[in-house]
Write a protein that holds these residues in place. Structure first.
Motif, PDB file in Angstrom:
ATOM      1  N   ARG A  91       0.852  -1.250   0.096  1.00  0.00           N
ATOM      2  CA  ARG A  91       0.069  -0.053  -0.110  1.00  0.00           C
ATOM      3  C   ARG A  91       0.759   1.202  -0.077  1.00  0.00           C
ATOM      4  NH1 ARG A  91      -2.812  -3.275   2.885  1.00  0.00           N
ATOM      5  NH2 ARG A  91      -4.985  -3.758   1.769  1.00  0.00           N
ATOM      6  N   GLU A  92       2.086   1.157   0.750  1.00  0.00           N
ATOM      7  CA  GLU A  92       2.838   2.398   0.731  1.00  0.00           C
ATOM      8  C   GLU A  92       3.186   3.211  -0.737  1.00  0.00           C
ATOM      9  OE1 GLU A  92       3.610  -0.512   1.918  1.00  0.00           O
ATOM     10  OE2 GLU A  92       3.855  -0.351   4.044  1.00  0.00           O
ATOM     11  N   GLU A  93       3.019   4.481  -0.562  1.00  0.00           N
ATOM     12  CA  GLU A  93       3.027   5.275  -1.726  1.00  0.00           C
ATOM     13  C   GLU A  93       4.532   5.340  -2.055  1.00  0.00           C
ATOM     14  OE1 GLU A  93       0.176   8.402  -1.296  1.00  0.00           O
ATOM     15  OE2 GLU A  93       1.609   9.473  -1.652  1.00  0.00           O
ATOM     16  N   ILE A  94       5.574   4.762  -1.211  1.00  0.00           N
ATOM     17  CA  ILE A  94       6.731   4.563  -1.687  1.00  0.00           C
ATOM     18  C   ILE A  94       7.095   3.794  -3.110  1.00  0.00           C
ATOM     19  CG2 ILE A  94       7.457   2.970  -0.126  1.00  0.00           C
ATOM     20  CD1 ILE A  94       9.819   6.044  -1.266  1.00  0.00           C
ATOM     21  N   TYR A  95       6.146   2.854  -3.049  1.00  0.00           N
ATOM     22  CA  TYR A  95       6.566   1.833  -4.345  1.00  0.00           C
ATOM     23  C   TYR A  95       6.221   2.761  -5.520  1.00  0.00           C
ATOM     24  CZ  TYR A  95       6.826  -1.935  -1.097  1.00  0.00           C
ATOM     25  OH  TYR A  95       7.227  -2.633   0.215  1.00  0.00           O
ATOM     26  N   VAL A  96       5.156   3.317  -5.892  1.00  0.00           N
ATOM     27  CA  VAL A  96       4.804   4.034  -6.711  1.00  0.00           C
ATOM     28  C   VAL A  96       5.673   5.210  -7.180  1.00  0.00           C
ATOM     29  CG1 VAL A  96       2.889   5.359  -7.770  1.00  0.00           C
ATOM     30  CG2 VAL A  96       2.332   3.347  -6.445  1.00  0.00           C
ATOM     31  N   LYS A  97       5.907   5.892  -5.917  1.00  0.00           N
ATOM     32  CA  LYS A  97       6.892   6.947  -5.966  1.00  0.00           C
ATOM     33  C   LYS A  97       8.195   6.778  -6.852  1.00  0.00           C
ATOM     34  CE  LYS A  97       6.658  10.158  -2.705  1.00  0.00           C
ATOM     35  NZ  LYS A  97       6.811  11.170  -1.642  1.00  0.00           N
ATOM     36  N   LEU A  98       8.823   5.506  -6.061  1.00  0.00           N
ATOM     37  CA  LEU A  98      10.025   5.279  -6.690  1.00  0.00           C
ATOM     38  C   LEU A  98      10.014   4.761  -8.042  1.00  0.00           C
ATOM     39  CD1 LEU A  98      11.778   3.352  -3.680  1.00  0.00           C
ATOM     40  CD2 LEU A  98      12.921   5.114  -4.933  1.00  0.00           C
ATOM     41  N   LEU A  99       9.061   4.051  -8.488  1.00  0.00           N
ATOM     42  CA  LEU A  99       8.833   3.679  -9.768  1.00  0.00           C
ATOM     43  C   LEU A  99       8.826   4.982 -10.760  1.00  0.00           C
ATOM     44  CD1 LEU A  99       6.297   0.814  -9.662  1.00  0.00           C
ATOM     45  CD2 LEU A  99       8.658   0.674 -10.381  1.00  0.00           C
ATOM     46  N   LEU A 100       7.878   5.887 -10.254  1.00  0.00           N
ATOM     47  CA  LEU A 100       7.780   7.288 -10.887  1.00  0.00           C
ATOM     48  C   LEU A 100       9.113   8.079 -11.222  1.00  0.00           C
ATOM     49  CD1 LEU A 100       4.108   8.221 -10.334  1.00  0.00           C
ATOM     50  CD2 LEU A 100       5.031   7.628 -12.457  1.00  0.00           C
ATOM     51  N   ALA A 101       9.567   8.192 -10.021  1.00  0.00           N
ATOM     52  CA  ALA A 101      10.904   9.110  -9.917  1.00  0.00           C
ATOM     53  C   ALA A 101      12.074   8.397 -10.825  1.00  0.00           C
ATOM     54  CB  ALA A 101      11.492   9.225  -8.410  1.00  0.00           C
ATOM     55  N   GLY A 102      11.952   7.037 -10.661  1.00  0.00           N
ATOM     56  CA  GLY A 102      12.943   6.431 -11.301  1.00  0.00           C
ATOM     57  C   GLY A 102      12.869   6.514 -13.066  1.00  0.00           C
ATOM     58  N   ARG A 103      11.659   6.808 -13.623  1.00  0.00           N
ATOM     59  CA  ARG A 103      11.368   7.000 -14.970  1.00  0.00           C
ATOM     60  C   ARG A 103      11.775   8.439 -15.131  1.00  0.00           C
ATOM     61  NH1 ARG A 103       6.768   3.321 -17.150  1.00  0.00           N
ATOM     62  NH2 ARG A 103       6.436   5.058 -18.336  1.00  0.00           N
ATOM     63  N   LEU A 104      11.152   9.316 -14.328  1.00  0.00           N
ATOM     64  CA  LEU A 104      11.518  10.737 -14.782  1.00  0.00           C
ATOM     65  C   LEU A 104      12.681  11.101 -14.585  1.00  0.00           C
ATOM     66  CD1 LEU A 104       8.024  11.802 -12.895  1.00  0.00           C
ATOM     67  CD2 LEU A 104       8.571  11.647 -15.210  1.00  0.00           C
ATOM     68  N   ALA A 105      13.597  10.662 -13.670  1.00  0.00           N
ATOM     69  CA  ALA A 105      14.986  11.014 -13.540  1.00  0.00           C
ATOM     70  C   ALA A 105      15.844   9.832 -13.955  1.00  0.00           C
ATOM     71  CB  ALA A 105      15.206  10.981 -11.937  1.00  0.00           C
ATOM     72  N   ASN A 106      15.436   9.327 -15.071  1.00  0.00           N
ATOM     73  CA  ASN A 106      16.756   8.171 -15.467  1.00  0.00           C
ATOM     74  C   ASN A 106      17.058   7.414 -14.538  1.00  0.00           C
ATOM     75  OD1 ASN A 106      16.259   8.895 -18.286  1.00  0.00           O
ATOM     76  ND2 ASN A 106      17.465  10.427 -18.031  1.00  0.00           N
ATOM     77  N   GLY A 107      16.220   6.786 -13.583  1.00  0.00           N
ATOM     78  CA  GLY A 107      16.876   6.046 -12.676  1.00  0.00           C
ATOM     79  C   GLY A 107      17.747   6.515 -11.337  1.00  0.00           C
ATOM     80  N   ASN A 108      17.820   8.054 -11.559  1.00  0.00           N
ATOM     81  CA  ASN A 108      18.541   8.498 -10.556  1.00  0.00           C
ATOM     82  C   ASN A 108      17.712   8.765  -9.094  1.00  0.00           C
ATOM     83  OD1 ASN A 108      20.541  10.000  -9.377  1.00  0.00           O
ATOM     84  ND2 ASN A 108      20.450  11.859 -10.636  1.00  0.00           N
ATOM     85  N   VAL A 109      17.551   7.631  -8.270  1.00  0.00           N
ATOM     86  CA  VAL A 109      16.967   7.953  -7.243  1.00  0.00           C
ATOM     87  C   VAL A 109      17.729   7.610  -6.115  1.00  0.00           C
ATOM     88  CG1 VAL A 109      14.644   7.527  -8.256  1.00  0.00           C
ATOM     89  CG2 VAL A 109      16.167   5.742  -7.393  1.00  0.00           C
ATOM     90  N   GLU A 110      18.768   7.908  -5.993  1.00  0.00           N
ATOM     91  CA  GLU A 110      19.651   7.397  -4.779  1.00  0.00           C
ATOM     92  C   GLU A 110      19.414   8.062  -3.545  1.00  0.00           C
ATOM     93  OE1 GLU A 110      21.161   7.806  -7.799  1.00  0.00           O
ATOM     94  OE2 GLU A 110      22.877   6.455  -8.057  1.00  0.00           O
ATOM     95  N   ARG A 111      19.110   9.541  -3.638  1.00  0.00           N
ATOM     96  CA  ARG A 111      18.829  10.332  -2.805  1.00  0.00           C
ATOM     97  C   ARG A 111      17.562   9.837  -1.912  1.00  0.00           C
ATOM     98  NH1 ARG A 111      21.884  12.425   0.209  1.00  0.00           N
ATOM     99  NH2 ARG A 111      20.302  11.920   1.797  1.00  0.00           N
ATOM    100  N   LEU A 112      16.549   9.759  -2.951  1.00  0.00           N
ATOM    101  CA  LEU A 112      15.255   9.210  -2.178  1.00  0.00           C
ATOM    102  C   LEU A 112      15.310   7.894  -1.374  1.00  0.00           C
ATOM    103  CD1 LEU A 112      11.928   9.477  -1.929  1.00  0.00           C
ATOM    104  CD2 LEU A 112      11.782   8.815  -4.261  1.00  0.00           C
ATOM    105  N   LEU A 113      16.005   7.132  -2.025  1.00  0.00           N
ATOM    106  CA  LEU A 113      16.373   5.863  -1.519  1.00  0.00           C
ATOM    107  C   LEU A 113      17.018   5.939  -0.035  1.00  0.00           C
ATOM    108  CD1 LEU A 113      17.350   3.422  -4.361  1.00  0.00           C
ATOM    109  CD2 LEU A 113      15.519   3.352  -2.873  1.00  0.00           C
ATOM    110  N   ALA A 114      17.938   6.663  -0.098  1.00  0.00           N
ATOM    111  CA  ALA A 114      18.915   6.941   1.162  1.00  0.00           C
ATOM    112  C   ALA A 114      17.768   7.616   2.265  1.00  0.00           C
ATOM    113  CB  ALA A 114      20.018   7.817   0.868  1.00  0.00           C
ATOM    114  N   ASP A 115      17.187   8.582   1.775  1.00  0.00           N
ATOM    115  CA  ASP A 115      16.379   9.108   2.953  1.00  0.00           C
ATOM    116  C   ASP A 115      15.028   8.343   3.372  1.00  0.00           C
ATOM    117  OD1 ASP A 115      17.452  11.432   2.372  1.00  0.00           O
ATOM    118  OD2 ASP A 115      16.104  12.482   1.097  1.00  0.00           O
ATOM    119  N   GLN A 116      14.654   7.366   2.221  1.00  0.00           N
ATOM    120  CA  GLN A 116      13.441   6.453   2.775  1.00  0.00           C
ATOM    121  C   GLN A 116      14.173   5.284   3.703  1.00  0.00           C
ATOM    122  OE1 GLN A 116      10.579   6.636   1.735  1.00  0.00           O
ATOM    123  NE2 GLN A 116      10.291   5.102   3.128  1.00  0.00           N
TER     124      GLN A 116
END
Ligand SMILES: Nc1ncnc2c1ncn2[C@@H]1O[C@H](COP(=O)(O)OP(=O)(O)O)[C@@H](O)[C@H]1O
Ligand SMILES: [Mg+2]
Lengths: 248, 178
Positions: B92-117
């Motif tokens: 249910r957590e929004e993070i799953y969808v957020k990471l999928l979308l962030a990954g597409r919109l930032a060409n996979g550049n989600v390290e910051r978000l992952l570290a914060d999460q």
């Protein structure tokens, strides 16, 4: 705050090992009184980092200061003395001598450091009492449970009143309850001022007991988080039971 | 789902009126689920309509009526208690969808978000461990087990962020990113 450990751009390459550094440019500071956990997958450099701080290994590059002492500049004799008096180390598999009693195991480092026998015995008695080992002092390690053996190892590590206690996977060989008990003892020691740096890959134990978590990845610091103590968190702040589905 | 069976389960122990059901339900779950009294009454009414509960007697005003379980209610409850739960794994957590979308919109550049999460999960593990310990200290071993369930879930979430970060490290140059 007093700085206990200071690493500046520390690298460690093993002779004949992989060209990839085991510790690859680590800079970090540990304050006196901190309880820090190091996490990271297997091979990420956790043990190497601990060994560098303990003076069991010398950095290929960079500087390791422990209590202001540049560990790499010490001669072998000075280093041995430094380790005996400043550093306590506990290991995953306890490393006790099976032909010595609990008490004699605990006394070894004091004898090596030429602490007077009377002082050493007093300290050992206090430590055994504190760690729940008073009844076990004349037993041999083979008669003890894993958790008890690790508590003997903790007492042995503390007998010379080290500034810094290093622990490499101290709960790795223990059942979960015994592991928690070891962590509780360490927390109690920390509450009384002992600086502790502990390697674990158990995220729950790290988070539950340490106040800071450093995560290594390929020999580098991938994350360094300080956690807030949470004595009064309300259940509903951290746990919600599917409230969206309450409708029958 | 659970409120309905939660009420049936509590009434299986003894007859209760609506407000007692609310306080017992919340205490059963250690305050992790606050239910409003309106929900309790409407659920009780539905259960009564379905013949699963009945007012213990029909004197007194509506809010104070104690309800008890009917024979059908008890059978329904027992069937439910025997059944394992077999819903699809809920994410249910929004993070799953957020990471999928962030990954597409930032060409996979989600390290910051992952570290914060990851930090959020570590802090949560600390909070949950504290709650588990307090539950045990208060003699609520059942609640401690519930909390432990949340601990395991959080550990899984943490592993999942690590797996994602590992994936990025091993194959860093995807899409337009250099
Ligand atoms: N004595 C050694 N000689 C050569 N390579 C080593 C030695 N010790 C460790 N390594 C290598 O250094 C890396 C980090 O190891 P280590 O610090 O033991 O990791 P961890 O404790 O996180 O599992 C690994 O790739 C390991 O194979
Ligand atoms: Mg190791």
């Amino acid at each position: 705050m007093t700085v206990m450990v200071e690493l500046t751009d520390v690298r460690k390459l093993y002779n004949g090992g992989s060209p990839q550094a085991a510790v690859d440019g680590v800079t970090l500071t540990l304050q006196q009184g901190e309880f820090t956990a190091v996490m990271g997958s297997s091979g990420s450099g956790k043990s190497t980092l601990l060994n560098l701080i303990a003076g069991l290994d010398r950095p290929s590059q960079g500087r390791v200061l422990v209590d202001g002492v540049d560990v790499a500049r010490l001669s072998e004799t000075e280093l041995a003395r430094f380790r005996r008096t400043r550093i306590g180390f506990i290991f995953q598999f306890f490393n006790l001598l099976n032909n010595l009693t609990v008490l004699d195991n605990i006394l070894i480092p004091a004898q090596l450091a030429a602490v007077s026998p009377a002082v050493a015995r007093d300290r050992a008695t206090a430590l055994m009492h504190e760690l729940g080992l008073a009844e076990k002092q004349m037993l041999f390690p083979g008669r003890l449970s894993g958790g008890e053996r690790q508590r003997v190892a903790i007492a042995r590590a503390l007998i010379n009143q080290p500034l810094l206690l290093l622990a490499d996977e101290p709960t790795g060989a223990l059942a979960s309850r015994a592991g928690e008990q070891v962590m509780e003892r360490l927390t109690e020691l920390n509450r009384r001022g002992q600086t502790i740096l502990l390697v674990t890959h158990d995220a729950k134990l790290a988070a539950a007991y340490a106040s800071r978590i450093i995560t290594l990845s390929d020999g580098r610091v991938a994350d360094d988080s300080r956690l807030k103590a949470s004595p009064e968190v309300a259940p509903s702040d951290v746990l919600r039971l599917r409230p969206g589905e309450a409708s029958p | 789902m659970s409120l309905r069976f939660g009420i049936l389960g509590l009434l299986a122990e003894e007859p209760l009126h609506g407000y007692e059901v609310k306080t017992r339900f919340e205490s059963l779950l250690g305050g992790t689920w606050e239910v409003n009294i309106g929900q309790i009454y409407s659920t009780l009414q539905r259960l009564e309509r379905d013949g699963l509960v009945a007012p213990a007697d029909d004197r007194g005003d509506r809010g104070k009526l104690p309800y008890h379980l009917t024979a059908t209610g008890r059978r329904t409850l027992n069937d439910w208690l025997r059944q394992p739960e077999d819903e699809p794994q809920p994410l249910r957590e929004e993070i799953y969808v957020k990471l999928l979308l962030a990954g597409r919109l930032a060409n996979g550049n989600v390290e910051r978000l992952l570290a914060d999460q990851r930090r959020v999960y570590l802090q949560r593990l600390k909070d949950l461990s504290g709650l588990e310990r307090r539950s045990r200290d208060e003699g609520r071993d059942d609640l401690a087990l519930l909390v432990r369930g949340a601990v395991f879930h959080t550990e899984a979430d943490l592993k999942w962020t690590d797996a994602w970060a590992e994936e990025i490290r091993r194959a860093p140059k995807r899409g337009g990113r250099q």
